[in-house]
Structures are given as C-alpha cells and as structure tokens.
Design an enzyme around this catalytic site. Structure first.
Site, mmCIF file in Angstrom:
data_model
loop_
_atom_site.group_PDB
_atom_site.id
_atom_site.type_symbol
_atom_site.label_atom_id
_atom_site.label_comp_id
_atom_site.label_asym_id
_atom_site.label_seq_id
_atom_site.Cartn_x
_atom_site.Cartn_y
_atom_site.Cartn_z
ATOM 1 N N HIS A 160 0.820 -1.218 0.000
ATOM 2 C CA HIS A 160 0.000 0.000 0.000
ATOM 3 C C HIS A 160 0.852 1.266 0.000
ATOM 4 O O HIS A 160 0.310 2.366 -0.166
ATOM 5 C CB HIS A 160 -0.924 0.027 1.214
ATOM 6 C CG HIS A 160 -1.979 -1.031 1.203
ATOM 7 N ND1 HIS A 160 -2.860 -1.198 0.166
ATOM 8 C CD2 HIS A 160 -2.277 -2.000 2.121
ATOM 9 C CE1 HIS A 160 -3.669 -2.212 0.424
ATOM 10 N NE2 HIS A 160 -3.327 -2.723 1.597
ATOM 11 N N ASP A 196 -2.621 -10.592 -2.538
ATOM 12 C CA ASP A 196 -3.264 -10.143 -1.306
ATOM 13 C C ASP A 196 -4.737 -9.822 -1.586
ATOM 14 O O ASP A 196 -5.090 -9.412 -2.697
ATOM 15 C CB ASP A 196 -2.543 -8.892 -0.809
ATOM 16 C CG ASP A 196 -2.918 -8.485 0.607
ATOM 17 O OD1 ASP A 196 -2.126 -8.740 1.522
ATOM 18 O OD2 ASP A 196 -4.012 -7.900 0.788
ATOM 19 N N HIS A 198 -6.340 -7.321 -0.552
ATOM 20 C CA HIS A 198 -6.483 -5.885 -0.776
ATOM 21 C C HIS A 198 -5.569 -5.440 -1.918
ATOM 22 O O HIS A 198 -4.420 -5.868 -2.019
ATOM 23 C CB HIS A 198 -6.126 -5.119 0.505
ATOM 24 C CG HIS A 198 -6.958 -5.525 1.678
ATOM 25 N ND1 HIS A 198 -6.527 -6.456 2.606
ATOM 26 C CD2 HIS A 198 -8.203 -5.166 2.050
ATOM 27 C CE1 HIS A 198 -7.475 -6.631 3.516
ATOM 28 N NE2 HIS A 198 -8.505 -5.872 3.192
ATOM 29 N N ASP A 285 -4.511 -13.277 3.303
ATOM 30 C CA ASP A 285 -5.802 -12.796 3.795
ATOM 31 C C ASP A 285 -6.937 -13.126 2.835
ATOM 32 O O ASP A 285 -8.074 -12.687 3.046
ATOM 33 C CB ASP A 285 -5.761 -11.299 4.106
ATOM 34 C CG ASP A 285 -5.163 -10.463 2.991
ATOM 35 O OD1 ASP A 285 -4.743 -11.035 1.962
ATOM 36 O OD2 ASP A 285 -5.101 -9.232 3.149
ATOM 37 N N TYR A 324 -3.724 -12.014 8.624
ATOM 38 C CA TYR A 324 -3.667 -11.451 9.969
ATOM 39 C C TYR A 324 -3.688 -12.511 11.050
ATOM 40 O O TYR A 324 -3.595 -13.706 10.767
ATOM 41 C CB TYR A 324 -4.725 -10.345 10.070
ATOM 42 C CG TYR A 324 -4.361 -9.291 9.051
ATOM 43 C CD1 TYR A 324 -3.242 -8.493 9.262
ATOM 44 C CD2 TYR A 324 -5.005 -9.215 7.816
ATOM 45 C CE1 TYR A 324 -2.811 -7.605 8.300
ATOM 46 C CE2 TYR A 324 -4.567 -8.321 6.849
ATOM 47 C CZ TYR A 324 -3.469 -7.517 7.099
ATOM 48 O OH TYR A 324 -3.022 -6.646 6.139
#
Length: 349
Positions: A160, A196, A198, A285, A324
């Site tokens: 990110h 991922d 995201h 994730d 996570y």
C-alpha cells in the site's frame, strides 16, 4: 527454499488503529511473524537466514526523499510536542483543499503523507520498515545469485506504500524496492503478482507509467473493499506503462474456483510480457477465516496456489504482505511455500 527474517521487523508495536469508529489494537502485529515462523518450522519448510543491511539507497530509488525523511523523524517530532498517543493523521488535502504546499508542522505532514487514519506511527516504525526492506533485498540477492526461490518474511508489509504515502500498515514498498534493484542489476522486465486480498495501490502507483515492471493484482473489488479508490479493471497503466498494469477485482465471497481461474489468466499475461523475474506479493488474507477480508480460500488451497506459481518456471521471490493474526496464518504461508517446492519438483520431474 531459503527464508529471510529479522527480529528487528518486530520493533514496531502499534497500539492504535481506527476501525469501525473506534480506536482498537491493529490487526497487523508482531505476533504474526512468530506465528508464521512457527508454521514454517512445523511444516519443515525452508531454512531461516538473517538479512544483510542494504542502507537507504534502494529505498530512495523508489520513494521520495522528503517522504523518507518524514518517516525517519515523525515519531520524534510527535513526541517533542508532549503527546502521549501515537501519531495519526486527522486532516488531509482534499478535492476542495488541494494542499499545494507541505505544512511544516507534524500534524500537517502526517496528513500529506498518510493514505488514511488506519495506520499510526509509533516507536520503532522506521526501524521495522528498514529491517523489512532488508529482508526483501537479501532474499532477492539470493534469487538473483542462484536462480533459486526465496521467501522474505517482511513486516511491516509494503504494497500500500506509494512513492510518497504510507497506509494500510505499509511504509516502504518492499516489492517495488526489490523490483527496482533487480532492474538495476540488469534485468529487463520484472513481474509483480499481488495475491493479497487488498489491492496493492502503492505498487500500481509507483510503476503505472513504466513498462519494465508488469504489475498484476487479484483482489477484492474496490467498490466495496479497502483501499476503495484504486484497483478497477480499467486501470491498465498510462503512457509507456499502458498495458503493464492488470487488475482483476473480484466480488466479496469469491470462491477458490473463481480465484484460481483468474490466477491462470494472470499467469498467461506474465508469460506474454516476457518477464525474467517473478515477485509475489503474498497476502494470505484471501483465507476464509481472515478477520478483515472476504474471500473463501481454505488452507489446502494455498498449497495449490504455490504449485501453480511454480508452474511459471521463473526465478521467484515471495514477499509477505497481509494475512492477519488467526491461528491458520502460519499453516497458510507454509502451504504456499511447500506447494511451490512441490510444483518445482514436478516441473523438474
């Protein structure tokens, strides 16, 4: 497969995240590293090596120098004001307040450099980010020298982080730093495959005008999933980079069957581009039990993921992103790496 890890990546222990209107402990925590290492040991995957220090030059090849200076000084500047809590942005440039000048005060600089209010800066943040990129670069050095795969247990994650912006628990973009170093070492084109849940908005932003890095991402649809404002299918790169950004946004609840179908399309695009190195931004994730994601992969699916990644037959660097603190995180990472080794063996056999 070699595994690179440093305890210095655990120097950052943030206490604060804005989530659902409350300040809560972050989902991204040092315990993730211990859980992953335990899973790798239990599965008997790889041998752990310590990284070498690589300094700031590789970071500055990707990130803005003033941004890096801000990360290095933010915590001290914040504490110098007598504040007890962690440094969190609370005001930003916006469409109606464009922020053409960077403020001199730490609150204003936080807003300038922060993606959102989800990620605080605390003691040890800069030190952990430095260690994380050293993990990535040391793993890359092994891949370039030997042609064998390596796993960098990066923490904080990186995808990110943009040229001059942090957020989503990310400060330095480890995959981007590694890709640039590989190009500087003489490679012509590198693929970054982000798996991922995201979208890797930072990686896309860094390379979206370049053709020497192919960025491919499979992720939750940004219409409903963080980071919301990037990652749509019609974002394909700009200028020289047109066609070298490939986004596969998928709806929440997507199954392993759907996910693997898209992975095959992603692999074909990597083959077509003639990439010489594969960097995998590995987020686990996508697991059905992840607390802040919404795909439905099971632990055994991560073994298949590793096998299919190995089938590309490219020198491969795997770098840790999200996934996570759930009991299965170590198993899921170990399954990817173990599956990759199985895929390599099958390809050789």
């Amino acid at each position: 497969m070699r595994i690179y890890h440093s305890d210095a990546t655990k120097a950052r222990r943030a206490r604060t995240e804005l989530d659902g209107g409350q300040l809560v402990p972050p989902w991204e925590c040092p315990e993730r590293v211990d859980m992953i290492l335990a899973g790798l040991r239990e599965a008997g995957v790889g041998e752990v090596f310590s990284p070498a220090e690589h300094g700031l030059a590789p970071v500055l090849a990707v990130h803005d120098a003033d941004y890096v200076d801000f990360l290095a000084s933010c915590w001290d500047d914040w504490r110098a004001l007598g504040r007890e809590g962690e440094a969190i942005a609370w005001v930003w440039p916006t469409r109606t307040m464009p922020g053409r000048r960077i403020p001199s005060c730490v609150d204003g600089r936080l807003g300038h450099y922060a993606l959102g209010a989800d990620t605080s800066i605390c003691a040890g943040t800069f030190e952990a980010a430095m260690a994380s990129k050293d993990v990535a670069l040391s793993a890359l050095d092994h891949v370039l020298a030997s042609g064998e795969p390596a796993f960098g247990l990066c923490r904080p994650p990186g995808h990110h982080a943009a040229v001059d912006q942090f957020g989503g628990y990310c400060f330095f973009n480890n995959a981007a730093v590694a890709a640039q170093r590989a190009l500087d070492a003489g490679l012509s084109r590198v693929a970054i495959l982000d798996v991922d849940f995201h979208h890797g908005n930072g990686t896309q932003q860094i390379f979206e005008r370049r053709s020497d890095v192919l960025f491919v991402s499979i992720h939750g649809d940004p219409m409903t999933c963080f980071p919301y404002f990037m990652g749509h299918a019609d974002e394909v790169g700009e200028g020289d980079g047109a066609g070298y950004t490939v986004n596969y946004p998928l709806p929440e609840g997507s199954s392993a069957e759907v996910w693997f179908h898209v992975l095959e399309a992603a692999k074909e695009r990597i083959r077509e581009a003639g990439c010489e190195l594969l960097i995998v931004s590995l987020g686990v994730d996508t697991f059905a039990g992840d607390p802040i994601s919404a795909f439905t992969l099971a632990s055994e699916d991560f073994t298949e993921m590793g096998r299919r990644l190995a089938a590309l037959g490219l020198p491969t660097l795997v770098l840790m992103e999200g996934g996570y603190a759930v009991a299965e995180i170590g198993t899921n990472v170990a399954n990817v790496l173990g599956g990759f080794e199985q895929g390599q063996a099958a390809k050789r056999g």
